[in-house]
Write an enzyme that holds these catalytic residues in place. Sequence first.
Site, PDB file in Angstrom:
ATOM      1  N   SER A   1     -13.407  72.635  64.630  1.00 19.43           N
ATOM      2  CA  SER A   1     -12.358  72.872  65.636  1.00 19.43           C
ATOM      3  C   SER A   1     -12.284  74.334  66.050  1.00 19.43           C
ATOM      4  O   SER A   1     -11.551  74.694  66.952  1.00 19.43           O
ATOM      5  CB  SER A   1     -11.000  72.437  65.068  1.00 19.43           C
ATOM      6  OG  SER A   1     -10.672  73.255  63.942  1.00 19.43           O
TER       7      SER A   1
ATOM      8  N   HIS B   1     -17.854  77.945  52.403  1.00 25.51           N
ATOM      9  CA  HIS B   1     -16.536  77.733  51.794  1.00 25.51           C
ATOM     10  C   HIS B   1     -16.652  77.096  50.416  1.00 25.51           C
ATOM     11  O   HIS B   1     -15.669  76.568  49.897  1.00 25.51           O
ATOM     12  CB  HIS B   1     -15.658  76.851  52.702  1.00 25.51           C
ATOM     13  CG  HIS B   1     -15.251  77.539  53.966  1.00 25.51           C
ATOM     14  ND1 HIS B   1     -14.722  76.862  55.039  1.00 25.51           N
ATOM     15  CD2 HIS B   1     -15.312  78.836  54.346  1.00 25.51           C
ATOM     16  CE1 HIS B   1     -14.450  77.716  56.013  1.00 25.51           C
ATOM     17  NE2 HIS B   1     -14.823  78.919  55.631  1.00 25.51           N
TER      18      HIS B   1
ATOM     19  N   GLY C   1     -19.009  69.731  64.957  1.00 26.55           N
ATOM     20  CA  GLY C   1     -17.915  69.136  64.199  1.00 26.55           C
ATOM     21  C   GLY C   1     -16.923  70.119  63.623  1.00 26.55           C
ATOM     22  O   GLY C   1     -16.385  69.896  62.535  1.00 26.55           O
TER      23      GLY C   1
ATOM     24  N   CYS D   1     -15.324  79.505  36.582  1.00 26.99           N
ATOM     25  CA  CYS D   1     -14.440  79.890  35.467  1.00 26.99           C
ATOM     26  C   CYS D   1     -13.799  81.237  35.776  1.00 26.99           C
ATOM     27  O   CYS D   1     -14.498  82.242  35.997  1.00 26.99           O
ATOM     28  CB  CYS D   1     -15.263  80.003  34.180  1.00 26.99           C
ATOM     29  SG  CYS D   1     -14.277  80.583  32.780  1.00 26.99           S
TER      30      CYS D   1
HETATM   31  C1  BV8 Z   1     -11.282  85.382  55.182  1.00 26.43           C
HETATM   32  C2  BV8 Z   1     -11.026  75.295  51.485  1.00 26.43           C
HETATM   33  C3  BV8 Z   1     -11.681  87.733  54.916  1.00 26.43           C
HETATM   34  C4  BV8 Z   1     -12.187  74.458  51.120  1.00 26.43           C
HETATM   35  C5  BV8 Z   1     -10.687  76.145  53.705  1.00 26.43           C
HETATM   36  C6  BV8 Z   1      -3.619  85.577  58.077  1.00 26.43           C
HETATM   37  C7  BV8 Z   1      -3.532  85.658  56.692  1.00 26.43           C
HETATM   38  C8  BV8 Z   1      -4.630  85.405  55.853  1.00 26.43           C
HETATM   39  C9  BV8 Z   1      -5.839  85.058  56.422  1.00 26.43           C
HETATM   40  C10 BV8 Z   1      -5.901  84.969  57.805  1.00 26.43           C
HETATM   41  C11 BV8 Z   1      -4.821  85.233  58.637  1.00 26.43           C
HETATM   42  N1  BV8 Z   1      -5.237  85.049  59.919  1.00 26.43           N
HETATM   43  C12 BV8 Z   1      -6.519  84.695  59.925  1.00 26.43           C
HETATM   44  C13 BV8 Z   1      -6.937  84.653  58.659  1.00 26.43           C
HETATM   45  C14 BV8 Z   1      -8.250  84.340  58.199  1.00 26.43           C
HETATM   46  C15 BV8 Z   1      -8.230  82.897  57.704  1.00 26.43           C
HETATM   47  C16 BV8 Z   1      -8.092  82.003  58.904  1.00 26.43           C
HETATM   48  O1  BV8 Z   1      -9.026  81.864  59.677  1.00 26.43           O
HETATM   49  N2  BV8 Z   1      -6.909  81.366  59.099  1.00 26.43           N
HETATM   50  C17 BV8 Z   1      -6.754  80.540  60.273  1.00 26.43           C
HETATM   51  C18 BV8 Z   1      -6.129  79.209  59.924  1.00 26.43           C
HETATM   52  C19 BV8 Z   1      -5.959  81.321  61.314  1.00 26.43           C
HETATM   53  N3  BV8 Z   1      -9.518  82.732  57.073  1.00 26.43           N
HETATM   54  C20 BV8 Z   1      -9.655  83.016  55.763  1.00 26.43           C
HETATM   55  O2  BV8 Z   1      -8.750  83.290  55.019  1.00 26.43           O
HETATM   56  C21 BV8 Z   1     -11.080  82.992  55.281  1.00 26.43           C
HETATM   57  N4  BV8 Z   1     -11.330  84.200  54.560  1.00 26.43           N
HETATM   58  O3  BV8 Z   1     -10.989  85.550  56.350  1.00 26.43           O
HETATM   59  O4  BV8 Z   1     -11.588  86.426  54.313  1.00 26.43           O
HETATM   60  C22 BV8 Z   1     -13.098  87.989  55.222  1.00 26.43           C
HETATM   61  C23 BV8 Z   1     -13.597  87.688  56.498  1.00 26.43           C
HETATM   62  C24 BV8 Z   1     -14.915  87.962  56.791  1.00 26.43           C
HETATM   63  C25 BV8 Z   1     -15.741  88.520  55.838  1.00 26.43           C
HETATM   64  C26 BV8 Z   1     -15.235  88.806  54.571  1.00 26.43           C
HETATM   65  C27 BV8 Z   1     -13.916  88.534  54.258  1.00 26.43           C
HETATM   66  C28 BV8 Z   1     -11.332  81.807  54.356  1.00 26.43           C
HETATM   67  C29 BV8 Z   1     -11.316  80.533  55.178  1.00 26.43           C
HETATM   68  C30 BV8 Z   1     -11.682  79.328  54.277  1.00 26.43           C
HETATM   69  C31 BV8 Z   1     -10.454  78.550  53.999  1.00 26.43           C
HETATM   70  N5  BV8 Z   1     -10.813  77.347  53.244  1.00 26.43           N
HETATM   71  N6  BV8 Z   1     -10.745  75.093  52.891  1.00 26.43           N
HETATM   72  C32 BV8 Z   1     -11.810  73.019  51.351  1.00 26.43           C
HETATM   73  O5  BV8 Z   1     -10.824  72.575  50.726  1.00 26.43           O
HETATM   74  O6  BV8 Z   1     -12.480  72.352  52.150  1.00 26.43           O
HETATM   75  S1  BV8 Z   1     -10.399  75.919  55.370  1.00 26.43           S
HETATM   76  C33 BV8 Z   1     -10.775  74.374  55.938  1.00 26.43           C
HETATM   77  O7  BV8 Z   1     -10.939  74.537  57.367  1.00 26.43           O
HETATM   78  C34 BV8 Z   1     -12.083  73.796  55.473  1.00 26.43           C
HETATM   79  O8  BV8 Z   1     -12.899  74.695  54.757  1.00 26.43           O
HETATM   80  C35 BV8 Z   1     -12.770  73.447  56.789  1.00 26.43           C
HETATM   81  O9  BV8 Z   1     -14.117  73.405  56.644  1.00 26.43           O
HETATM   82  C36 BV8 Z   1     -12.312  74.555  57.621  1.00 26.43           C
HETATM   83  C37 BV8 Z   1     -12.564  74.468  59.081  1.00 26.43           C
HETATM   84  O10 BV8 Z   1     -12.071  73.212  59.558  1.00 26.43           O
HETATM   85  P1  BV8 Z   1     -13.079  72.285  60.392  1.00 26.43           P
HETATM   86  O11 BV8 Z   1     -14.272  72.055  59.548  1.00 26.43           O
HETATM   87  O12 BV8 Z   1     -13.288  72.860  61.735  1.00 26.43           O
HETATM   88  O13 BV8 Z   1     -12.273  70.921  60.454  1.00 26.43           O
HETATM   89  P2  BV8 Z   1     -11.135  70.542  61.502  1.00 26.43           P
HETATM   90  O14 BV8 Z   1     -10.473  69.307  60.977  1.00 26.43           O
HETATM   91  O15 BV8 Z   1     -10.304  71.739  61.831  1.00 26.43           O
HETATM   92  O16 BV8 Z   1     -11.930  70.175  62.843  1.00 26.43           O
HETATM   93  C38 BV8 Z   1     -12.785  69.049  62.853  1.00 26.43           C
HETATM   94  C39 BV8 Z   1     -13.442  69.011  64.224  1.00 26.43           C
HETATM   95  O17 BV8 Z   1     -14.359  67.905  64.245  1.00 26.43           O
HETATM   96  C40 BV8 Z   1     -12.463  68.786  65.363  1.00 26.43           C
HETATM   97  O18 BV8 Z   1     -12.786  69.655  66.430  1.00 26.43           O
HETATM   98  C41 BV8 Z   1     -12.712  67.324  65.775  1.00 26.43           C
HETATM   99  O19 BV8 Z   1     -12.543  67.141  67.170  1.00 26.43           O
HETATM  100  C42 BV8 Z   1     -14.153  67.149  65.413  1.00 26.43           C
HETATM  101  N7  BV8 Z   1     -14.515  65.753  65.087  1.00 26.43           N
HETATM  102  C43 BV8 Z   1     -13.745  64.817  64.502  1.00 26.43           C
HETATM  103  N8  BV8 Z   1     -14.456  63.672  64.374  1.00 26.43           N
HETATM  104  C44 BV8 Z   1     -15.699  63.923  64.882  1.00 26.43           C
HETATM  105  C45 BV8 Z   1     -15.730  65.247  65.330  1.00 26.43           C
HETATM  106  N9  BV8 Z   1     -16.821  65.794  65.897  1.00 26.43           N
HETATM  107  C46 BV8 Z   1     -17.909  65.002  66.018  1.00 26.43           C
HETATM  108  N10 BV8 Z   1     -17.948  63.725  65.594  1.00 26.43           N
HETATM  109  C47 BV8 Z   1     -16.875  63.149  65.037  1.00 26.43           C
HETATM  110  N11 BV8 Z   1     -16.933  61.873  64.636  1.00 26.43           N
END
Ligand code: BV8
Length: 227
Positions: A176, A107, A174, A115
């Site tokens: 979700s 990501h 880490g 740019c």
């Molecule tokens: C894509 C930017 C095509 C960077 C992020 C409808 C319309 C358009 C798109 C879609 C759609 N439906 C689905 C999609 C695809 C979409 C998607 O998945 N949407 C979801 C929400 C339904 N995905 C995309 O658009 C992606 N691109 O699909 O392009 C393609 C596909 C394949 C091949 C070619 C082309 C692009 C996705 C990237 C989006 N960018 N952020 C930034 O600012 O950081 S997303 C954002 O979520 C971050 O990048 C982050 O990394 C990512 C995932 O989140 P997590 O890392 O899992 O974090 P989260 O908080 O959710 O969970 C934390 C976990 O840790 C929890 O489980 C918690 O319990 C645990 N935890 C907490 N504390 C601890 C712990 N574990 C251990 N120890 C602890 N102490």
Amino acid sequence: MPSSIVILTGAGISAESGISTFRDPDGIWAKVDYRDVATPQGFAANPALVHAFYNWRRKNVLSVEPNAAHLALARLESAFPGDVLLVTQNVDSLHERAGSRNLIHMHGQHDQALCNACGKRSAWAGEMSLESPCPACRGVGHMRPDVVWFGETPYQMERIQAALAGCDLFLSIGTSGNVYPAAGFVREARSAGARTVELNLEPSQGAGYFDEAEHGPATRVVPRFVE
Ligand code: BV8
């Protein structure tokens, strides 16, 4: 240890370093709407807001350190040189600072700029704004954080999918399991016959696809698994 290991990490691995996750109750998406700051449409509508969002996150990372989980993964890689690929969804630099080298930021990275005029990437440590000149083309008004927003294509997908097709062990830490394509990696690894393990604070959305799971804070469960 198996001969080929693919590790996926998400925001949870950096939580104990002091970096907010996204979807925990006090996470980033509870404070700001992802459509405003993590989509191309949001950037087009209000680039100053998006730059402020990433400037805040970039600054925050400077004041935190890698934790025991990041360090354990770096030790694993040095114990099995060439056999470990670390794919992170995180845009922070904590894995590099812990010593991981064979690393893909699928990501992107918020300490890099892209740019929109010349397409060149540059390292970026401080504040960024539309007024920031591109170090490569000197253009003004085109700089954006080099991160992958919703609807954009993640980086190095072919390399990731080739590694998943050939791995013996897939470790997810880490995350979700909400965001694709990363959330689908466990299924790709399973169909390649890999052993799949989830190390997370609690069961993720994809928990049912894993052979094994250890639930708890990453700084406890990751070093224990790696040792
Ligand atoms: C894509 C930017 C095509 C960077 C992020 C409808 C319309 C358009 C798109 C879609 C759609 N439906 C689905 C999609 C695809 C979409 C998607 O998945 N949407 C979801 C929400 C339904 N995905 C995309 O658009 C992606 N691109 O699909 O392009 C393609 C596909 C394949 C091949 C070619 C082309 C692009 C996705 C990237 C989006 N960018 N952020 C930034 O600012 O950081 S997303 C954002 O979520 C971050 O990048 C982050 O990394 C990512 C995932 O989140 P997590 O890392 O899992 O974090 P989260 O908080 O959710 O969970 C934390 C976990 O840790 C929890 O489980 C918690 O319990 C645990 N935890 C907490 N504390 C601890 C712990 N574990 C251990 N120890 C602890 N102490």
